[in-house]
Design a protein around this motif. Structure first.
Motif, mmCIF file in Angstrom:
data_model
loop_
_atom_site.group_PDB
_atom_site.id
_atom_site.type_symbol
_atom_site.label_atom_id
_atom_site.label_comp_id
_atom_site.label_asym_id
_atom_site.label_seq_id
_atom_site.Cartn_x
_atom_site.Cartn_y
_atom_site.Cartn_z
ATOM 1 N N UNK A 200 1.031 -1.045 0.032
ATOM 2 C CA UNK A 200 0.129 0.019 0.086
ATOM 3 C C UNK A 200 1.128 1.257 -0.173
ATOM 4 N N UNK A 201 0.937 1.924 -1.210
ATOM 5 C CA UNK A 201 1.781 3.132 -1.086
ATOM 6 C C UNK A 201 0.988 4.459 -1.079
ATOM 7 N N UNK A 202 1.444 5.298 -0.262
ATOM 8 C CA UNK A 202 0.711 6.762 -0.171
ATOM 9 C C UNK A 202 0.790 7.430 -1.350
ATOM 10 N N UNK A 203 -0.483 7.868 -1.897
ATOM 11 C CA UNK A 203 -0.472 8.511 -3.157
ATOM 12 C C UNK A 203 -1.084 10.122 -2.995
ATOM 13 N N UNK A 204 -1.545 10.279 -1.701
ATOM 14 C CA UNK A 204 -1.977 11.563 -1.482
ATOM 15 C C UNK A 204 -2.088 11.605 0.132
ATOM 16 N N UNK A 205 -1.749 12.773 0.831
ATOM 17 C CA UNK A 205 -1.639 13.087 2.125
ATOM 18 C C UNK A 205 -2.032 14.515 2.397
ATOM 19 N N UNK A 206 -2.822 14.995 3.366
ATOM 20 C CA UNK A 206 -2.878 16.352 3.771
ATOM 21 C C UNK A 206 -1.773 16.970 4.364
ATOM 22 N N UNK A 207 -1.651 18.136 4.141
ATOM 23 C CA UNK A 207 -0.909 18.910 4.688
ATOM 24 C C UNK A 207 -0.246 18.452 6.275
ATOM 25 N N UNK A 208 -1.340 18.406 6.934
ATOM 26 C CA UNK A 208 -1.056 18.042 8.508
ATOM 27 C C UNK A 208 -0.556 16.424 8.830
ATOM 28 N N UNK A 209 -1.037 15.549 7.742
ATOM 29 C CA UNK A 209 -0.466 14.290 7.688
ATOM 30 C C UNK A 209 1.078 14.353 7.466
ATOM 31 N N UNK A 210 1.330 15.111 6.430
ATOM 32 C CA UNK A 210 2.805 15.232 5.900
ATOM 33 C C UNK A 210 3.641 15.875 7.259
ATOM 34 N N UNK A 211 3.056 16.958 7.845
ATOM 35 C CA UNK A 211 3.927 17.477 8.906
ATOM 36 C C UNK A 211 3.926 16.325 9.934
ATOM 37 N N UNK A 212 2.918 15.768 10.520
ATOM 38 C CA UNK A 212 2.858 14.699 11.480
ATOM 39 C C UNK A 212 4.166 13.728 11.335
ATOM 40 N N UNK A 213 4.278 13.150 9.822
ATOM 41 C CA UNK A 213 4.993 12.049 9.428
ATOM 42 C C UNK A 213 6.468 12.796 9.672
ATOM 43 N N UNK A 214 6.614 14.087 9.326
ATOM 44 C CA UNK A 214 8.049 14.867 9.222
ATOM 45 C C UNK A 214 8.384 14.683 10.786
ATOM 46 N N UNK A 215 7.593 15.144 11.458
ATOM 47 C CA UNK A 215 7.799 15.157 13.115
ATOM 48 C C UNK A 215 8.157 14.060 13.881
ATOM 49 N N UNK A 216 7.432 12.916 13.085
ATOM 50 C CA UNK A 216 7.904 11.557 13.651
ATOM 51 C C UNK A 216 9.231 10.993 12.925
ATOM 52 N N UNK A 217 9.700 11.754 12.011
ATOM 53 C CA UNK A 217 11.082 11.072 11.379
ATOM 54 C C UNK A 217 10.847 10.775 10.168
ATOM 55 N N UNK A 218 9.756 10.687 9.305
ATOM 56 C CA UNK A 218 9.662 10.382 8.059
ATOM 57 C C UNK A 218 9.462 11.615 7.003
ATOM 58 N N UNK A 219 10.521 11.733 6.397
ATOM 59 C CA UNK A 219 10.735 13.160 5.569
ATOM 60 C C UNK A 219 9.543 13.099 4.554
ATOM 61 N N UNK A 220 9.786 12.062 3.666
ATOM 62 C CA UNK A 220 8.768 11.946 2.502
ATOM 63 C C UNK A 220 7.653 10.828 2.702
ATOM 64 N N UNK A 221 6.405 11.355 2.712
ATOM 65 C CA UNK A 221 5.325 10.548 3.131
ATOM 66 C C UNK A 221 4.699 9.970 1.651
ATOM 67 N N UNK A 222 4.624 10.928 0.869
ATOM 68 C CA UNK A 222 4.062 10.539 -0.657
ATOM 69 C C UNK A 222 5.038 9.457 -1.325
ATOM 70 N N UNK A 223 4.686 8.314 -1.868
ATOM 71 C CA UNK A 223 5.425 7.517 -2.359
ATOM 72 C C UNK A 223 5.733 6.286 -1.201
ATOM 73 N N UNK A 224 5.706 6.495 -0.059
ATOM 74 C CA UNK A 224 5.959 5.556 1.106
ATOM 75 C C UNK A 224 5.250 4.341 1.192
ATOM 76 N N UNK A 225 5.622 3.125 1.261
ATOM 77 C CA UNK A 225 4.819 2.104 1.565
ATOM 78 C C UNK A 225 4.494 1.936 3.046
ATOM 79 N N UNK A 226 3.143 2.089 3.212
ATOM 80 C CA UNK A 226 2.728 1.966 4.442
ATOM 81 C C UNK A 226 2.388 0.353 4.819
#
Length: 135
Positions: free
Chosen positions: A51-77
């Protein structure tokens, strides 16, 4: 005799292949999490489901960055998922907010709903989410 056995085996295998295609059609596609903050495309990756992230809200991207995941779009969840029984897949679930991977399952509830569940080692500390198909 041998030829009729081969033909019979091929005829028996055909419905199973059709059933697998139907299951893939039910499983594969784009799904949204309960908050509609992340869309994941379930598809085949190296013979397994991912399952690959194809879209994320700005908040989800910011939460991921705070958690140490720089690039959320394209990442396999969902990673390396294999079907255990019809409509139930087992593999690994990546949680971008904490940059960690856990054992998990995906269970098809119906054509437009699935449950994703991730657990710590030994099946403790489990969390689940109901995802819906993006139309």
């Amino acid at each position: 005799m041998m030829r009729s056995v081969l033909v019979s085996m091929m005829l028996l295998a055909a419905p199973a292949a059709a059933q697998n295609a139907t299951l893939s059609e039910r499983t594969y596609g784009t799904w949204q999490n309960p908050k509609n903050s992340v869309h994941v495309e379930a598809r085949e990756c190296d013979g397994k489901m991912c399952g690959v992230v194809v879209w994320a809200s700005d908040k989800a991207k910011a939460d991921a960055r705070r958690g140490g995941t720089d690039q959320l779009i394209g990442r396999q969840l969902f990673q390396d998922f294999e079907e255990q029984q019809e409509g139930r897949w087992k593999g690994k679930v990546f949680v971008p907010d904490i940059n960690r991977t856990f054992h998990g399952t995906v269970t098809i509830i119906d054509a437009d709903t699935l449950e994703g569940k991730g657990c710590l080692l030994g099946g403790i500390g489990c969390k689940s989410q109901v995802w819906t198909r993006v139309k």
